[in-house]
Design a protein around this motif. Structure first.
Motif, PDB file in Angstrom:
ATOM      1  N   PRO A  18       0.832  -1.200   0.000  1.00 55.65           N
ATOM      2  CA  PRO A  18       0.000   0.000   0.000  1.00 55.65           C
ATOM      3  C   PRO A  18       0.871   1.256   0.000  1.00 55.65           C
ATOM      4  CG  PRO A  18      -0.593  -1.494   1.805  1.00 55.65           C
ATOM      5  CD  PRO A  18       0.646  -2.025   1.177  1.00 55.65           C
ATOM      6  N   THR A  19       0.392   2.301  -0.628  1.00 55.74           N
ATOM      7  CA  THR A  19       1.136   3.558  -0.654  1.00 55.74           C
ATOM      8  C   THR A  19       0.807   4.367   0.597  1.00 55.74           C
ATOM      9  OG1 THR A  19      -0.617   4.620  -1.917  1.00 55.74           O
ATOM     10  CG2 THR A  19       1.203   3.642  -3.172  1.00 55.74           C
ATOM     11  N   SER A  20       1.703   5.265   0.936  1.00 60.60           N
ATOM     12  CA  SER A  20       1.491   6.118   2.106  1.00 60.60           C
ATOM     13  C   SER A  20       0.366   7.101   1.832  1.00 60.60           C
ATOM     14  CB  SER A  20       2.754   6.909   2.418  1.00 60.60           C
ATOM     15  OG  SER A  20       3.782   6.048   2.805  1.00 60.60           O
ATOM     16  N   PRO A  21      -0.459   7.374   2.841  1.00 61.09           N
ATOM     17  CA  PRO A  21      -1.483   8.404   2.658  1.00 61.09           C
ATOM     18  C   PRO A  21      -0.823   9.767   2.493  1.00 61.09           C
ATOM     19  CG  PRO A  21      -1.714   7.292   4.802  1.00 61.09           C
ATOM     20  CD  PRO A  21      -0.511   6.736   4.134  1.00 61.09           C
ATOM     21  N   PRO A  22      -1.462  10.702   1.806  1.00 62.72           N
ATOM     22  CA  PRO A  22      -0.883  12.045   1.646  1.00 62.72           C
ATOM     23  C   PRO A  22      -0.631  12.688   3.007  1.00 62.72           C
ATOM     24  CG  PRO A  22      -2.844  11.786   0.284  1.00 62.72           C
ATOM     25  CD  PRO A  22      -2.756  10.566   1.153  1.00 62.72           C
ATOM     26  N   GLY A  23       0.525  13.288   3.151  1.00 62.60           N
ATOM     27  CA  GLY A  23       0.872  13.972   4.388  1.00 62.60           C
ATOM     28  C   GLY A  23       1.281  13.060   5.526  1.00 62.60           C
ATOM     29  N   ALA A  24       1.504  11.784   5.252  1.00 59.03           N
ATOM     30  CA  ALA A  24       1.878  10.841   6.305  1.00 59.03           C
ATOM     31  C   ALA A  24       3.346  10.992   6.669  1.00 59.03           C
ATOM     32  CB  ALA A  24       1.604   9.409   5.865  1.00 59.03           C
ATOM     33  N   VAL A  25       3.638  10.811   7.931  1.00 58.07           N
ATOM     34  CA  VAL A  25       4.999  10.781   8.439  1.00 58.07           C
ATOM     35  C   VAL A  25       5.327   9.321   8.705  1.00 58.07           C
ATOM     36  CG1 VAL A  25       6.506  11.474  10.328  1.00 58.07           C
ATOM     37  CG2 VAL A  25       4.743  13.020   9.517  1.00 58.07           C
ATOM     38  N   ARG A  26       6.422   8.842   8.134  1.00 53.75           N
ATOM     39  CA  ARG A  26       6.818   7.449   8.344  1.00 53.75           C
ATOM     40  C   ARG A  26       7.695   7.388   9.594  1.00 53.75           C
ATOM     41  NH1 ARG A  26       7.198   3.486   3.599  1.00 53.75           N
ATOM     42  NH2 ARG A  26       4.995   3.943   3.835  1.00 53.75           N
ATOM     43  N   ILE A  49       7.470  -0.149  11.732  1.00 54.74           N
ATOM     44  CA  ILE A  49       7.366   1.044  10.891  1.00 54.74           C
ATOM     45  C   ILE A  49       5.890   1.333  10.608  1.00 54.74           C
ATOM     46  CG2 ILE A  49       8.017   2.081   8.681  1.00 54.74           C
ATOM     47  CD1 ILE A  49      10.509   0.272   8.760  1.00 54.74           C
ATOM     48  N   TYR A  50       5.510   2.582  10.860  1.00 54.43           N
ATOM     49  CA  TYR A  50       4.123   3.014  10.703  1.00 54.43           C
ATOM     50  C   TYR A  50       4.066   4.308   9.915  1.00 54.43           C
ATOM     51  CZ  TYR A  50       2.733  -0.243  14.405  1.00 54.43           C
ATOM     52  OH  TYR A  50       2.496  -1.362  15.148  1.00 54.43           O
ATOM     53  N   ASP A  51       2.959   4.542   9.218  1.00 53.94           N
ATOM     54  CA  ASP A  51       2.632   5.838   8.632  1.00 53.94           C
ATOM     55  C   ASP A  51       1.659   6.522   9.589  1.00 53.94           C
ATOM     56  OD1 ASP A  51       4.152   5.760   6.312  1.00 53.94           O
ATOM     57  OD2 ASP A  51       2.565   4.833   5.124  1.00 53.94           O
ATOM     58  N   VAL A  52       1.987   7.758   9.976  1.00 50.66           N
ATOM     59  CA  VAL A  52       1.157   8.495  10.923  1.00 50.66           C
ATOM     60  C   VAL A  52       0.632   9.751  10.238  1.00 50.66           C
ATOM     61  CG1 VAL A  52       1.078   9.616  13.183  1.00 50.66           C
ATOM     62  CG2 VAL A  52       2.595   7.652  12.829  1.00 50.66           C
TER      63      VAL A  52
END
Length: 162
Positions: A18-26, A49-52
């Motif tokens: 899956p791609t990172s959501p817009p504006g996500a901080v990894r 590892i998370y996208d926040v």
């Protein structure tokens, strides 16, 4: 040589990550059990590892390493570089939370555009909630700088007169 294993989520329809959501901080979190922030960078056997985003977070992958130090302050004498593979495996992360990180390791992380943060032991959800809360409203100046450098946030306006 340090062996690296990755456990990633894959979209079952497209068989891609899956791609990172817009504006996500990894965010990468050093862990011994993938449940909490509880490891030093150099001796961490795993990184979660998370996208926040301001609205929440999602798991991206877990990275596991073999051949770490024992975390007792002694180093192996075989001369293998154990830091570069970890920094390389965390490529694309913006923030790195760990209990401690040495100067040379921190310099390598910063050179790879990963901002290391020393923190106290905590559950992963608590760490992610703190990052999410910082992203809402007005992030602190150090985080704004990281976000701008990573291309996640719009640069601050320049108030100089032209």
């Amino acid at each position: 040589m340090t062996a690296v294993r990755r456990l990633s989520l894959v979209d079952t329809d497209t068989a891609t990550k899956p791609t990172s959501p817009p504006g996500a901080v990894r965010v990468a979190i050093a862990s011994s059990d993938l449940k909490g922030l509880n490891a030093h960078f150099g001796s961490a056997p795993k990184f979660a590892i998370y996208d926040v985003t301001p609205s929440g977070w999602s798991f991206v992958e877990a990275v596991e390493f073999e051949g770490n130090t024992e975390g007792d302050g002694t180093h192996r004498a075989d001369g293998d570089d154990r830091i570069t593979p970890k920094v390389d495996a965390l490529a694309g992360c913006h923030l790195l939370f760990c209990l401690a990180i040495g100067g040379p390791a921190a310099a390598k992380a910063v050179a790879s555009r990963i901002h290391p943060i020393k923190a106290q032991p905590a559950a992963i959800d608590d760490v992610l909630e703190k990052v999410r809360a910082m992203l809402t409203g007005s992030p602190p100046p150090w985080l704004r700088k990281v976000l701008e450098a990573a291309g996640v946030a719009a640069p601050r306006p320049d108030f100089e007169d032209d």
